[in-house]
Motif scaffolding. Structure first.
Motif: not given
Lengths: 177, 198
Positions: A33-35, A38-39, B67, B70
């Motif tokens: 769930n880190t940035i 997510m990217l 997640w 997203v």
């Protein structure tokens, strides 16, 4: 099944919170769930959305063609996707690959459940979804891709699907699983 | 190049590309490819009091489902990107002659874009065909996928790729349901809804 019995059951497994000893939220892997991760999900999603549109997987016409057995196009898409996924997943397990965050990769097994009719949720739920798929002409992924192409009517399709999900949540306890 | 990319991508290109998604999601963050659970997360995120929510929807959706939300946002943006780059694909013009003739006989007169606008447009939502196909169809997609615990991605790809027998049962159910609609329901229902000849 030798893999997969870990503490990171994916949420799509839908463990019933009132039944499972372990609440759903306790199972979510945090490292994913880190940035940057997510990217990554955003980019993989965009890639998938482009493929859904360009291969016409997201077309009502193509879904009718598939269910009328008039073309192998979508069978080829789903079949070859499965072969590639299965092969790469086998390699991931074979070489014990970890996530970019260093966690072990696990896929929780699908439970048969306790219904007197074995696997009742899979064939009843699956058949209901199949009927919806043929009516709407889109499974959940293409619903989102279609909104992106400008077919805003699919927003209503998504709302209706949320209503279906909510009603399932209300009656879940009375259905065979 | 643009022409090559904008014609419908053949199955042997599209399928393997879709097949990369499940392993990619596992490697990036240990996430299991599944799209219909986004609907559950969206329901869990509804601004309702905890007491108003069924237990199935009471969990930390931000931690478990962010997640996935997203990811589906990416799918939406991908649909937008494809349209901006290549224009809307004209799937109606690419389907087999047999399907076209069959649908035409049931009253479908529009073969433009990805779906017939006579049914799938905001203006048609109030018509019998628009309501049944979009609203009832969408409801069944949401109810059925959650009951079955997955959709085409969660069962037909992730589940089968992990050799899960319950997923095979679910996938057989998907096709049983689709065949029932295509062969038994639509031939009676579509002419009624569209006012065409049966």
């Amino acid at each position: 099944m030798t893999w997969a019995l870990g503490s990171t059951a994916p949420d799509y497994e839908c463990p019933e919170p009132e039944r499972g000893p372990e609440p759903l939220q306790a199972r979510a892997p945090a490292a994913g769930n880190t940035i940057p991760a997510m990217l990554g999900y955003l980019l993989i999603g965009m890639f998938l959305g482009v493929v859904f549109v360009m291969s016409e997987v997201a077309s009502w016409y193509r879904i009718q063609e598939m269910f009328r057995l008039h073309s192998l196009h979508l069978y080829g898409v789903i079949g070859s996707a499965l072969v590639v996924s299965a092969t790469l997943f086998w390699l991931i397990r074979r070489f014990g690959l970890r996530t970019l965050g260093g966690e072990p990769i696990q896929v929780a097994p699908k439970e048969w459940g306790t219904a007197r009719l074995r696997g009742a949720r899979y064939w009843i739920g699956g058949t209901l979804f199949g009927m919806g798929w043929a009516l709407l002409g889109a499974c959940p992924g293409p619903m989102f891709a279609l909104v992106g192409t400008g077919m805003l009517v699919l927003l209503m399709g998504i709302l209706a699907a949320m209503a279906g999900t909510f009603v399932y949540a209300l009656v879940q306890g009375r259905l065979p699983h | 190049m643009r022409d090559l990319l904008s014609s419908p991508w053949p199955w042997y290109v599209a399928g393997p590309l879709i097949g990369l998604v499940m392993p990619l999601l596992l490697v990036v963050g240990g996430k299991v490819f599944g799209i219909s659970s986004s609907l559950r997360h969206m329901c869990a995120a509804l601004p309702l009091s905890q007491r108003a929510k069924p237990a199935f929807l009471r969990y930390e959706w931000r931690r478990v489902g962010a997640w996935n939300l997203v990811f589906v946002t990416g799918i939406l943006l991908g649909g937008m990107l494809a349209t901006v780059l290549f224009g809307e694909p004209n799937a109606g013009a690419h389907i087999s002659e047999a399907t076209r003739a069959h649908l035409g006989a049931l009253g479908v007169s529009d073969f433009q874009g990805l779906a017939p606008a006579q049914i799938f447009s905001l203006g048609a939502l109030g018509t019998p065909a628009g309501f049944v196909l979009v609203v009832i169809g969408g409801f069944l997609v949401g109810f059925g996928t959650r009951y079955a615990g997955g959709c085409t991605s969660g069962h037909a790809i992730s589940g089968l790729a992990a050799l899960q027998l319950p997923s095979l049962v679910a996938v057989l159910g998907f096709f049983a349901g689709g065949l029932v609609v295509a062969f038994l329901v639509y031939p009676v229902l579509l002419p009624l809804l569209l006012g065409g000849a049966p």
